[in-house]
Write an enzyme that holds these catalytic residues in place. Structure first.
Site, PDB file in Angstrom:
ATOM      1  N   ASP A  14       0.830  -1.210   0.000  1.00  0.00           N
ATOM      2  CA  ASP A  14       0.000   0.000   0.000  1.00  0.00           C
ATOM      3  C   ASP A  14       0.867   1.264   0.000  1.00  0.00           C
ATOM      4  OD1 ASP A  14      -2.324   1.429   0.042  1.00  0.00           O
ATOM      5  OD2 ASP A  14      -2.779   1.061   2.148  1.00  0.00           O
ATOM      6  N   ASN A  62     -10.611  -2.788  -6.508  1.00  0.00           N
ATOM      7  CA  ASN A  62      -9.819  -1.806  -7.280  1.00  0.00           C
ATOM      8  C   ASN A  62     -10.461  -1.421  -8.621  1.00  0.00           C
ATOM      9  OD1 ASN A  62      -6.568  -3.006  -6.132  1.00  0.00           O
ATOM     10  ND2 ASN A  62      -7.796  -1.325  -5.375  1.00  0.00           N
TER      11      ASN A  62
HETATM   12  C1  FPP Z   1      -2.015   0.080  -3.419  1.00  0.00           C
HETATM   13  O1  FPP Z   1      -1.551   1.407  -3.360  1.00  0.00           O
HETATM   14  C2  FPP Z   1      -1.441  -0.605  -4.581  1.00  0.00           C
HETATM   15  C3  FPP Z   1      -2.144  -1.125  -5.621  1.00  0.00           C
HETATM   16  C4  FPP Z   1      -3.612  -1.061  -5.687  1.00  0.00           C
HETATM   17  C5  FPP Z   1      -1.475  -1.722  -6.811  1.00  0.00           C
HETATM   18  C6  FPP Z   1      -0.224  -2.488  -6.518  1.00  0.00           C
HETATM   19  C7  FPP Z   1       0.344  -3.029  -7.759  1.00  0.00           C
HETATM   20  C8  FPP Z   1       1.654  -3.080  -8.044  1.00  0.00           C
HETATM   21  C9  FPP Z   1       2.713  -2.593  -7.119  1.00  0.00           C
HETATM   22  C10 FPP Z   1       2.113  -3.716  -9.279  1.00  0.00           C
HETATM   23  C11 FPP Z   1       2.461  -5.142  -8.920  1.00  0.00           C
HETATM   24  C12 FPP Z   1       3.324  -5.747  -9.894  1.00  0.00           C
HETATM   25  C13 FPP Z   1       3.587  -7.077  -9.901  1.00  0.00           C
HETATM   26  C14 FPP Z   1       4.594  -7.535 -10.835  1.00  0.00           C
HETATM   27  C15 FPP Z   1       2.915  -8.070  -9.050  1.00  0.00           C
HETATM   28  P1  FPP Z   1      -2.590   2.609  -3.438  1.00  0.00           P
HETATM   29  O2  FPP Z   1      -2.763   3.021  -4.843  1.00  0.00           O
HETATM   30  O3  FPP Z   1      -3.865   2.207  -2.756  1.00  0.00           O
HETATM   31  O4  FPP Z   1      -1.849   3.702  -2.621  1.00  0.00           O
HETATM   32  P2  FPP Z   1      -2.512   4.904  -1.810  1.00  0.00           P
HETATM   33  O5  FPP Z   1      -3.267   4.268  -0.674  1.00  0.00           O
HETATM   34  O6  FPP Z   1      -1.332   5.695  -1.363  1.00  0.00           O
HETATM   35  O7  FPP Z   1      -3.394   5.657  -2.761  1.00  0.00           O
END
Ligand code: FPP
Length: 239
Positions: A14, A62
């Site tokens: 996250d 998501n």
């Molecule tokens: C949460 O951060 C993250 C996600 C919803 C996406 C995570 C995906 C990746 C890191 C790519 C993964 C790649 C592989 C190869 C498995 P957020 O967007 O909710 O962060 P925030 O809470 O700060 O807005």
């Protein structure tokens, strides 16, 4: 006595959005950096004794994000799945998934299936990517499969045990995680491995996922090793 190194670690990656915002960058660049962080961590974690890592890449919730962000994350997943196919052709990484892949595009489903197949007998770190994953959805699908088997006369209702339920989840065959790491300080499970984490230790850090390093992983493992795991029982010598 200290706990051993956890064999299975779940990671809620996250804080990508906040990382990007702090740097005045588009959110997708935060996810891009998050994927790089994971890639590096997988390499750095080799030889540490961790056998399975499950990462939360895209949840069933998501889909509520903007089209731009969804296609950005899907593009990153496609890029890395193909990269793992190419770069890891001669390596020992095994890649798997949990989640309902039928909602993903056909080419992505095909690439994931190809990567799983080519890496299935490898003995190095077993990476499970949670894509279109939600624990409640996974449990619902497991219940549907079990109900169908009962209906078809393959199972008796009395055959339904906790083990049988585990065996019908997407994660069947992978031991439950001993440790779950969540970055960016949120104190929520967010529908991640709810059944499998019944006895997992949680480690929450304020670090945003793109800033997470191998030293942070070592800190998480150390914290886990110092926890008193009782599984509902008592560890102290009774008086
Ligand atoms: C949460 O951060 C993250 C996600 C919803 C996406 C995570 C995906 C990746 C890191 C790519 C993964 C790649 C592989 C190869 C498995 P957020 O967007 O909710 O962060 P925030 O809470 O700060 O807005």
């Amino acid at each position: 006595m200290a706990n051993a190194v956890p064999k299975h670690i779940g990671i809620i990656m996250d804080g990508n959005g906040r990382w990007a915002k702090k740097k005045h960058l588009p959110r997708v660049l935060g996810h891009q950096q998050g994927a790089k962080t994971l890639d590096k961590l997988l390499n750095d974690a080799r030889g540490m004794g961790v056998e399975h890592i499950t990462v939360y890449a895209f949840s069933t919730e998501n889909w509520k994000r903007t089209e731009d962000e969804i296609s950005g994350i899907m593009g990153i997943l496609r890029e890395y799945i193909n990269k793992y196919f190419r770069d890891y052709a001669n390596s020992d990484f095994r890649v798997d998934s949990v989640g309902d892949l039928t909602a993903l595009t056909e080419d992505l489903q095909r690439d994931i299936a190809r990567l799983k197949e080519v890496s299935k007998d490898r003995t190095g770190i077993h990476l499970t990517i949670a894509m279109n994953y939600g624990s409640r959805d996974e449990i619902k699908r497991a219940v549907q499969k079990i109900a169908q088997e009962v209906k078809d006369g393959k199972l008796e209702v009395s055959d339904i045990t906790e083990e049988l339920i585990s065996d019908h989840l997407d994660s069947a065959g992978t031991p439950d995680p001993e440790l779950i790491i969540r970055t960016s300080g949120e104190l929520r499970t967010s529908n991640f491995l709810l059944w499998q984490s019944a006895y997992s230790e949680y480690y929450i850090t304020d670090k945003l996922w793109p800033d997470f390093t191998i030293d942070d992983l070592k800190d998480a493992i150390k914290a886990y090793q110092n926890r008193d795991r009782r599984f509902g029982g008592r560890n102290e010598v009774s008086k």
